[in-house]
Design a protein around this motif. Structure first.
Motif, PDB file in Angstrom:
ATOM      1  N   ASP A 267     -67.399 -16.340 -43.386  1.00 16.15           N
ATOM      2  CA  ASP A 267     -68.434 -15.651 -42.611  1.00 16.15           C
ATOM      3  C   ASP A 267     -69.352 -16.648 -41.904  1.00 16.15           C
ATOM      4  O   ASP A 267     -69.808 -16.394 -40.785  1.00 16.15           O
ATOM      5  CB  ASP A 267     -69.264 -14.754 -43.532  1.00 16.15           C
ATOM      6  CG  ASP A 267     -68.489 -13.537 -43.994  1.00 16.15           C
ATOM      7  OD1 ASP A 267     -67.563 -13.123 -43.273  1.00 16.15           O
ATOM      8  OD2 ASP A 267     -68.791 -13.003 -45.075  1.00 16.15           O
ATOM      9  N   ILE A 270     -67.380 -18.112 -38.923  1.00 13.69           N
ATOM     10  CA  ILE A 270     -67.279 -17.101 -37.864  1.00 13.69           C
ATOM     11  C   ILE A 270     -68.596 -16.992 -37.118  1.00 13.69           C
ATOM     12  O   ILE A 270     -68.630 -16.947 -35.885  1.00 13.69           O
ATOM     13  CB  ILE A 270     -66.873 -15.736 -38.464  1.00 13.69           C
ATOM     14  CG1 ILE A 270     -65.416 -15.783 -38.949  1.00 13.69           C
ATOM     15  CG2 ILE A 270     -67.042 -14.618 -37.438  1.00 13.69           C
ATOM     16  CD1 ILE A 270     -65.000 -14.575 -39.753  1.00 13.69           C
ATOM     17  N   ARG A 274     -69.173 -17.846 -33.249  1.00  5.61           N
ATOM     18  CA  ARG A 274     -69.564 -16.666 -32.478  1.00  5.61           C
ATOM     19  C   ARG A 274     -70.789 -16.947 -31.604  1.00  5.61           C
ATOM     20  O   ARG A 274     -70.904 -16.418 -30.498  1.00  5.61           O
ATOM     21  CB  ARG A 274     -69.869 -15.503 -33.428  1.00  5.61           C
ATOM     22  CG  ARG A 274     -70.152 -14.171 -32.731  1.00  5.61           C
ATOM     23  CD  ARG A 274     -70.645 -13.143 -33.704  1.00  5.61           C
ATOM     24  NE  ARG A 274     -71.923 -13.546 -34.289  1.00  5.61           N
ATOM     25  CZ  ARG A 274     -73.092 -13.436 -33.667  1.00  5.61           C
ATOM     26  NH1 ARG A 274     -73.156 -12.926 -32.448  1.00  5.61           N
ATOM     27  NH2 ARG A 274     -74.200 -13.822 -34.260  1.00  5.61           N
ATOM     28  N   GLN A 320     -64.325  -7.416 -33.356  1.00  9.73           N
ATOM     29  CA  GLN A 320     -64.374  -7.094 -34.786  1.00  9.73           C
ATOM     30  C   GLN A 320     -63.004  -7.242 -35.440  1.00  9.73           C
ATOM     31  O   GLN A 320     -62.884  -7.734 -36.564  1.00  9.73           O
ATOM     32  CB  GLN A 320     -64.880  -5.652 -34.981  1.00  9.73           C
ATOM     33  CG  GLN A 320     -66.281  -5.420 -34.463  1.00  9.73           C
ATOM     34  CD  GLN A 320     -67.305  -6.324 -35.114  1.00  9.73           C
ATOM     35  OE1 GLN A 320     -67.280  -6.561 -36.313  1.00  9.73           O
ATOM     36  NE2 GLN A 320     -68.217  -6.852 -34.314  1.00  9.73           N
ATOM     37  N   SER A 323     -62.075 -10.974 -35.792  1.00 11.85           N
ATOM     38  CA  SER A 323     -62.881 -11.615 -36.841  1.00 11.85           C
ATOM     39  C   SER A 323     -62.291 -11.351 -38.215  1.00 11.85           C
ATOM     40  O   SER A 323     -62.317 -12.215 -39.094  1.00 11.85           O
ATOM     41  CB  SER A 323     -64.326 -11.103 -36.790  1.00 11.85           C
ATOM     42  OG  SER A 323     -64.954 -11.499 -35.598  1.00 11.85           O
ATOM     43  N   PRO A 333     -61.205 -19.535 -38.103  1.00  9.90           N
ATOM     44  CA  PRO A 333     -62.362 -18.833 -37.522  1.00  9.90           C
ATOM     45  C   PRO A 333     -62.553 -19.149 -36.038  1.00  9.90           C
ATOM     46  O   PRO A 333     -62.910 -18.259 -35.260  1.00  9.90           O
ATOM     47  CB  PRO A 333     -63.531 -19.345 -38.359  1.00  9.90           C
ATOM     48  CG  PRO A 333     -62.932 -19.687 -39.682  1.00  9.90           C
ATOM     49  CD  PRO A 333     -61.564 -20.225 -39.358  1.00  9.90           C
ATOM     50  N   VAL A 337     -62.432 -16.084 -33.290  1.00  8.97           N
ATOM     51  CA  VAL A 337     -63.631 -15.747 -32.523  1.00  8.97           C
ATOM     52  C   VAL A 337     -63.377 -15.842 -31.023  1.00  8.97           C
ATOM     53  O   VAL A 337     -63.886 -15.023 -30.241  1.00  8.97           O
ATOM     54  CB  VAL A 337     -64.799 -16.674 -32.944  1.00  8.97           C
ATOM     55  CG1 VAL A 337     -65.949 -16.570 -31.957  1.00  8.97           C
ATOM     56  CG2 VAL A 337     -65.274 -16.326 -34.346  1.00  8.97           C
TER      57      VAL A 337
END
Length: 357
Positions: A267, A270, A274, A320, A323, A333, A337
Motif C-alpha cells: 500500500d 502504491i 500514485r 482501482q 492497484s 506497484p 499504478v
C-alpha cells in the motif's frame, strides 16, 4: 500568451474550480449528515468538527476528485465552444489544433503542479489531524495489536514478536537472533518486552544464549534495558499510515522497511507511485477531453458530456483494478499504478489525431 490563450485558460480553470467547489459543498453536506449522530454521541466539539475535520477534509477530497473534474471541465467548456461555433472560427482563422492545445496544456500543468504539492506536502499533515479526529469521534481505525512479527533490526540482527499490543506498548514471547554470516552467535528469548521511547526497550524474564565455538553460555535475568533501532510503527502498519507521510518521508520509510524485510508495504509503494502518476493524469485527460469535444455534433454537448463521464469513470475503475494487481503480487506497484496512464495515453493519441483540423 495571446488573448486566445487567456480566454481558454480562464474558461478551463474557471469551470474546473466551479465544479470542484460544487462537489466539495455537496460532499461536506452529505458527510455531515452521515456523521452527525456520531458527532453528537461522542460529544465532538464544534470547533474540532470545523477546524480539525472539515478544514482538512476539503483538500483531501479536492485531490480525490481532481482527475474526474479536470476531464469534466474540459468536456463541458470545450463542448460549449464547439456548440457556439467558436472552435470553427478559431480553426478557420488559421489557428491549428496543435496551437489551440497550448492553453489547455498550460492549464493542465498548473493543475498538475497543484496536485503534486497537495499530494506530497499539504494533504499528509492534514490527514494526520483528520484521521486523529475520526479515530476519536467517528471510528477508531488504528492498528491496536499484531501477531507473528519478524523483521531485521540491523544487518545480521533479527527480531521476532509473537504478539504486540499498542495499548500497553508490550510484546510477548520475544526473541532476538544475532548472526555472523550464516552462523548464529547469540539468541535472546523473553516472555515480555516493553517499548519506552525512541529506541529504548525493557526486556523482562529473559534468557541470553551466547554460542562460542562448541560452547554455550547462558544468562538468565528478570529485567534488562536495551537499545533496539526499531519502534512500534515499524511493524504496526495501518493502511492509513501512508496517507499521513509526505512524499520524501514515504520514500525513506519504504526503503527502510525493504531493508528490514517487511513484506506488507504494498500500500505504501502504491501510494508513492500514485502521487507521481496522478500529476500526469491531468495532461492525458485534458488531451482526451479536448480532442473528443472540439467537434460540433448534432446531438449537442450532452453526448460529449456522457462520453466524458463514461471515460472518466472507466479510468478511475481501471486504476482501482490495476492497484489490486500490485496488492496480489501479480505485477510491481510501479507497473500497476502506471498501466492506466499508459493505456489512456494511446487513447489520447488516437483521439488527438482524429480531432478537427
Amino acid at each position: 500568451m495571446k488573448i486566445l490563450d487567456w480566454y481558454i485558460i480562464k474558461k478551463f480553470l474557471g469551470t474546473y474550480v466551479f465544479a470542484i467547489v460544487l462537489i466539495i459543498a455537496i460532499s461536506v453536506v452529505f458527510d455531515f449528515n452521515e456523521k452527525l449522530d456520531k458527532f453528537i454521541r461522542n460529544e465532538a466539539p464544534t470547533k474540532a468538527i470545523i477546524w480539525d475535520y472539515y478544514l482538512n477534509f476539503i483538500p483531501y477530497f479536492i485531490n480525490l476528485f481532481s482527475p474526474l473534474f479536470v476531464f469534466i471541465a474540459v468536456i463541458f467548456f470545450t463542448s460549449r465552444l464547439a456548440d457556439n461555433s467558436e472552435i470553427i472560427a478559431m480553426l478557420s482563422s488559421g489557428v491549428s489544433f496543435k496551437r489551440l492545445m497550448r492553453p489547455y496544456m498550460i492549464s493542465a500543468a498548473l493543475i498538475s503542479i497543484m496536485t503534486f504539492l497537495l499530494n506530497s506536502y499539504i494533504i499528509p499533515p492534514a490527514n494526520v489531524v483528520r484521521l486523529e479526529f475520526e479515530n476519536k469521534y467517528v471510528k477508531d481505525r488504528r492498528v491496536l495489536y499484531s501477531g507473528n512479527i519478524q523483521l531485521e533490526v540491523e544487518p545480521e540482527l533479527f527480531a521476532y514478536f509473537d504478539r504486540f499490543d499498542t495499548y500497553t506498548n508490550t510484546g510477548s514471547r520475544f526473541s532476538l537472533d544475532k548472526f555472523e554470516g550464516k552462523q548464529l552467535k547469540s539468541r535472546m528469548t523473553a516472555q515480555q518486552i516493553v517499548w519506552d521511547s525512541a529506541y529504548h526497550w525493557t526486556v523482562k524474564d529473559y534468557m541470553i544464549r551466547d554460542f562460542i565455538g562448541m560452547k554455550e553460555e547462558v544468562r538468565i535475568g528478570q529485567k534488562i534495558d536495551t537499545t533496539l533501532t526499531i519502534i512500534p510503527s515499524d511493524f504496526m502498519i495501518s493502511a492509513y499510515d501512508c496517507e499521513q507521510m509526505t512524499t520524501p518521508a514515504l520514500k525513506k520509510y519504504i526503503d527502510r522497511q525493504k531493508k528490514r524485510g517487511i513484506g506488507n508495504i504494498k500500500d505504501f509503494e502504491i501510494e508513492y507511485h500514485r502521487r507521481f502518476m496522478t500529476s500526469f493524469t491531468a495532461f492525458i485527460l485534458t488531451i482526451i477531453g479536448a480532442s473528443l469535444s472540439s467537434r460540433k455534433i448534432k446531438g449537442g454537448m450532452g453526448i460529449n458530456i456522457g462520453l466524458g463521464l463514461l471515460l472518466s469513470f472507466s479510468y478511475i475503475l481501471f486504476m482501482q483494478v490495476t492497484s489490486s494487481f500490485a496488492v496480489s503480487g501479480l505485477v510491481s506497484p510501479f507497473v500497476a499504478v502506471w498501466i492506466p496512464n499508459i493505456v489512456y495515453s494511446f487513447i489520447a493519441i488516437i483521439l488527438y489525431k482524429r480531432a478537427p483540423r
